[in-house]
Enzyme design. Structure first.
Site, PDB file in Angstrom:
ATOM      1  N   ARG A   1      53.785  66.063 118.479  1.00  0.00           N
ATOM      2  CA  ARG A   1      54.833  67.088 118.409  1.00  0.00           C
ATOM      3  C   ARG A   1      54.333  68.397 119.031  1.00  0.00           C
ATOM      4  O   ARG A   1      55.082  69.083 119.721  1.00  0.00           O
ATOM      5  CB  ARG A   1      55.278  67.311 116.958  1.00  0.00           C
ATOM      6  CG  ARG A   1      56.007  66.130 116.362  1.00  0.00           C
ATOM      7  CD  ARG A   1      56.449  66.434 114.938  1.00  0.00           C
ATOM      8  NE  ARG A   1      57.511  67.440 114.910  1.00  0.00           N
ATOM      9  CZ  ARG A   1      57.966  67.994 113.795  1.00  0.00           C
ATOM     10  NH1 ARG A   1      57.437  67.663 112.615  1.00  0.00           N
ATOM     11  NH2 ARG A   1      58.941  68.893 113.832  1.00  0.00           N
TER      12      ARG A   1
ATOM     13  N   CYS B   1      54.027  75.716 111.307  1.00  0.00           N
ATOM     14  CA  CYS B   1      54.298  74.273 111.468  1.00  0.00           C
ATOM     15  C   CYS B   1      55.696  74.179 112.049  1.00  0.00           C
ATOM     16  O   CYS B   1      56.025  74.891 112.990  1.00  0.00           O
ATOM     17  CB  CYS B   1      54.154  73.542 110.136  1.00  0.00           C
ATOM     18  SG  CYS B   1      55.167  74.230 108.800  1.00  0.00           S
TER      19      CYS B   1
END
Length: 282
Positions: A181, A237
């Site tokens: 990611r 995050c």
């Protein structure tokens, strides 16, 4: 610093629950199936545990900006803690399905709002079950208490602060998501893939062993060795959830100036003018 308690310790405490001011919070959740954690709680939980839902209890209302899981309103969160039987002196033990990120998010929130007696059950529900301790389907009715929030504002930063610090190169920004990611090779939750320019990837699961246990202090110190212990660390995050295990791990090995960017990548990409870095363009 150590924020963890064992299943044996919890069992001994709740056996004496009439005399012990202790509340257990069950935080099981699945990002791709928001009802799964609550349903699992109804099927069985540690006796006396109260369920806290990531979306409904551990996050505020989503807006155009602020990320997918903004921090809950202080008064609303304090009221929910009070209804769960949590006062300022209550010992709170939080658990998840194993050492997952949602318990760490709950732990961080309580400490951010000024609760000092907050711990994680190391190994979560899996550890409890491995010890053969009882489960329950009974929904508790806690005796309400009053919790007065004492916000620790120094523990958070916003997008403007992140931009300033990255431009000045005076802080270290961590991206806690998986490496795929981070590189922009996959993105299951957001319309943009990649990471905030300048962020360093420390996948949150790397603070755990292959068996899902928390790494010891020596291993964690080595893991974060490239980060100066005397400089500011900003942890991000996707939406301020999986950053929390990294925050706990950093604090566990002595990092003092550790802050959460609650909005994280989901807040960053809500501003079209913000650049996104990927494997190809950084």
């Amino acid at each position: 610093m150590d924020f963890f308690v064992t299943a044996d310790w919890v069992y001994d405490q709740i056996k004496e629950s009439a005399e012990t001011d202790i509340v257990l919070l069950d935080t099981r959740f699945e990002l791709t199936d928001p009802e799964a954690g609550k349903q699992a709680y109804f099927q069985g939980h540690i006796p006396g545990a109260v369920y806290f839902d990531l979306n409904q209890d551990l996050s505020g209302e989503k807006g155009e900006h602020g990320g997918s899981h903004p921090l809950p309103d202080p008064d609303t969160f304090a009221e929910k803690l009070g209804k769960a039987g949590i006062g300022s002196q209550t010992t709170v033990v939080i658990y998840d399905q194993g050492n997952d990120m949602f318990a760490a998010r709950c732990w961080w929130l309580l400490t951010y709002y000024g609760h000092e007696r907050t711990f994680l059950l190391d190994g979560g529900l899996e550890s409890w079950e491995k010890h053969g301790y009882p489960m329950s389907r009974e929904i508790p009715a806690p005796k309400p208490k009053t919790f007065l929030p004492d916000i620790q504002g120094h523990q958070v930063v916003d997008i403007d602060y992140v931009k300033q610090k990255m431009a000045d190169s005076t802080s270290h920004l961590i991206d806690s998501r998986s490496h795929q990611r981070y590189l922009g090779k996959t993105e299951p939750l957001y319309q943009n893939a990649g990471h905030i320019p300048g962020a360093i990837n420390y996948f949150w699961k790397q603070v755990l062993t292959d068996d899902g246990e928390w790494r010891n202090e020596e291993e964690l110190t080595n893991h974060f060795a490239a980060l100066p212990a005397d400089e500011e660390i900003i942890v991000s995050c996707g939406s301020g959830v999986s950053a929390c295990p990294n925050i706990m791990a950093l604090k566990k090995v002595g990092y003092q100036d550790v802050k959460l960017y609650p909005g994280s990548f989901s807040d960053w990409i809500s501003y079209p003018e913000n650049k996104v870095a990927t494997e190809k363009n950084e």
